[in-house]
Every structure is written in C-alpha cells, then in structure tokens.
Motif scaffolding. Structure first.
Motif, PDB file in Angstrom:
ATOM      1  N   ASN A 270      -2.100  97.821 -12.625  1.00  0.00           N
ATOM      2  CA  ASN A 270      -2.102  96.698 -14.231  1.00  0.00           C
ATOM      3  C   ASN A 270      -2.213  95.485 -13.766  1.00  0.00           C
ATOM      4  OD1 ASN A 270      -2.717  99.432 -15.804  1.00  0.00           O
ATOM      5  ND2 ASN A 270      -0.275  99.712 -16.126  1.00  0.00           N
TER       6      ASN A 270
ATOM      7  N   ASP B 298      -2.426  92.485 -15.732  1.00  0.00           N
ATOM      8  CA  ASP B 298      -1.593  93.167 -17.129  1.00  0.00           C
ATOM      9  C   ASP B 298      -0.847  93.203 -16.799  1.00  0.00           C
ATOM     10  OD1 ASP B 298      -1.181  94.412 -19.274  1.00  0.00           O
ATOM     11  OD2 ASP B 298      -2.496  95.785 -19.129  1.00  0.00           O
TER      12      ASP B 298
ATOM     13  N   PRO C  62       1.897  90.295 -24.770  1.00  0.00           N
ATOM     14  CA  PRO C  62       1.996  90.460 -23.794  1.00  0.00           C
ATOM     15  C   PRO C  62       2.142  89.810 -23.147  1.00  0.00           C
ATOM     16  CG  PRO C  62      -0.613  90.715 -24.978  1.00  0.00           C
ATOM     17  CD  PRO C  62       0.524  89.891 -26.167  1.00  0.00           C
TER      18      PRO C  62
END
Length: 326
Positions: free
Chosen positions: A70, A75, A85
C-alpha cells in the motif's frame, strides 16, 4: 557521477525498507488500536469483527507485506483516531512543519555562521566571549524549557508575540502559508527561535573551530604573503573552505529540525506533523505513527543525498574522487 547517484538511490530504498519494517514491528507492541476505536462497553464479538476487518489477526509478515504494498502506491491507510486517510492528514500538516523548519534552519544558519565567523576573527573581544557563553546556554537548556521561558517573557510578560497556534493562514492551491499574514509571521518567531537555537549554537561553534583551523594553514599564509586583502583572505578563501563540514552539519540538522519538532510543536501547540504524531502515540494510531517515521526517514535520506552532491560543488577535490569511484 551518474553511477554515484544510482548507488545512493539504491541505498536510500534499502534504508527506507529497513526503517519501515522496524517501525511496523515496534508499533505492534504499542497497544491495542481496537481499544481506541470502540468504547469500553463494546462486546467481544464486535471487537473481534473490527480486528478482522483491519487485518490485525494476520501474521506480522503478512500485515507488513500488505502495508508495504500500500505504501508503494502512496496509501498509508486510514487513521484509527480521525477516520480519515493518513495521506490527507499528513498533507494538511506538512506546510506548518516545513515552514517552521525552514524558519528555524534559516535562523540557525544565518545567525550561527555570522557569530562563528566573528568569534574566530575577533576571538579575544568581549562580544565574542559573550557569544560563546550564549552558545553554552543554548546547548545546555532543553528545548521545552527554552520555549516556556520565551513564552513567559515575550507572550505573558511583554505581550508582544502569541504563545500558541499558527495565526492566520492563506491557502494557495493545496498549500497553506502563514508568510503572507502579519499574525502568521508573528506566530512563527517564538517557535522558530526555540527550535533553531540548539542548531544555531552547534553551527556557531563548528564555524569558529573550523575557521580557526583554516586560518592556520599554509595557503592562508601564502595568500597574506601575496598581499591579498584581509577581506579576500577571510571571506574568499578561509570561509569557503570552512563551509564543507558546515554543509554536513546543516544538512543533518535540517532533518533533525523536522524530526524533533515534536517538542516545539507540543509546547506552542503548532498544528504540524509533530503534534499529530504525539496525538497518534497517545491514541495508538499505528498508521499515522508508521507514516510519520517513514516520512522522516525519507527526509533524512534525501537531505544526505543532497549534501553529498553539494560536496562536489564546494570542494572540487571531492568531484574528482567521485568521478574516479564511478
């Protein structure tokens, strides 16, 4: 030079991978993040479902592999505390931390180099001895105490400067800056001095020691024998050769300013990444903690690479050695 740059980049990726693994392994023992997500009366079955949905039941290597994949896609996951996030949270806080680090580094370099040069050239004067005494105080006092003393003097007693916060900011695209408002500039002064004072004293003492050493070298005596002016000798020859070790220290200190701005941001409640990291530690927000350490490691690696490249600009001898090694 290209081969040198490729080697440095490969080493940087290895360092980031090791830092990511160490950070991920350490934070497994920081506490149970599920306790921060749910209330104390949440049933065990719901806790187990949340743990499974977050992948916390998987083996550590599986979790790290998923996390590394990720991260390579940019991410960093979802914050347990803010339910947002992590990338967006860091992007929101980065401008405040970078502006603070920039001002602190500018203060440390500008004042430190000037004071160091003066102490080397006028080392027997009263002002030079005063500067050295101030440098000892700056090295000895902890950062949080310096911040508290500055707040007491300039905010509480004199009322000249704000004691917390970032002041008014202006948004330019995705970036928020306090450089364009009076309150934003005033809010920067105390945190910048607090954060940069320790670095300033180190740079001052390093410049003084290096310049005294350079002034005793043979080529400086030869320059004097040729009849060069004192200004040309001191600032055209001595200072330039003094800057090679200063570049190293300044580069590493810039990374330290960003990494260790946690204390300053906490004292002044500065809305940057350091304060976000402290809040994440208090709430066992593992995605934020891991992302912060990776970001700091990336900053250190980048600064070291830039410093290595600047060496070749300042000192031509290193340019030749790099070319031979490549």
């Amino acid at each position: 030079m290209l081969a040198f740059l490729i080697r440095r980049l490969a080493q940087a990726f290895v360092v980031l991978g090791v830092v990511g693994l160490i950070a991920f392994a350490m934070f497994r023992f920081a506490g149970d993040p599920v306790n921060q997500i749910v209330g104390p009366d949440t049933p065990v079955s719901e806790r187990a479902a949340i743990r499974k949905s977050l992948g916390l039941d998987d083996p550590m290597l599986v979790q790290f592999g998923r996390y590394a994949g990720n991260v390579l896609r940019g991410d960093f996951g979802i914050s347990y505390q803010f339910r947002q996030p992590v990338t967006a949270l860091l992007a929101e806080r980065i401008p405040a931390t970078l502006e603070l680090a920039f001002c602190a580094t500018l203060f440390a370099l500008g004042v430190g180099i000037l004071m160091g040069v003066y102490c080397a050239l006028k080392r027997d004067t009263v002002l030079a001895k005063l500067f050295q005494a101030v440098s000892l105080i700056g090295v000895s006092l902890p950062t949080f105490l310096i911040g508290i003393l500055l707040i007491f003097l300039f905010s509480v007693t004199l009322g000249w400067l704000p004691s917390y916060g970032r002041g008014d900011t202006v948004r330019i695209g995705g970036w928020t800056t306090g450089f364009l408002t009076v309150s934003g500039l005033k809010a920067l002064i105390l945190p910048s001095v607090t954060l940069g004072l320790y670095q300033m004293t180190l740079i001052m003492r390093l410049v003084r020691a290096e310049m005294l050493e350079v002034l005793r070298t043979d080529y400086i005596r030869f320059a004097r024998a040729r009849g060069l002016t004192t200004r040309a000798i001191h600032f055209g020859h001595a200072l330039k050769n003094t800057l090679v070790p200063v570049i190293t220290i300044a580069g590493l200190q810039l990374g330290s300013v960003i990494a260790f701005s946690i204390i300053t941001e906490t004292v002044f409640q500065w809305p940057g990444m350091g304060l976000l990291f402290v809040q994440a530690v208090q709430n066992v927000d593992i995605p934020i903690m891991s992302a912060y350490l990776l970001l700091v490691a990336a900053i250190f690696v980048t600064i070291n690479l830039v410093v290595d490249l600047l060496y070749t600009v300042v000192d031509p001898r290193l340019r030749t050695s790099v070319g031979r090694a490549a």
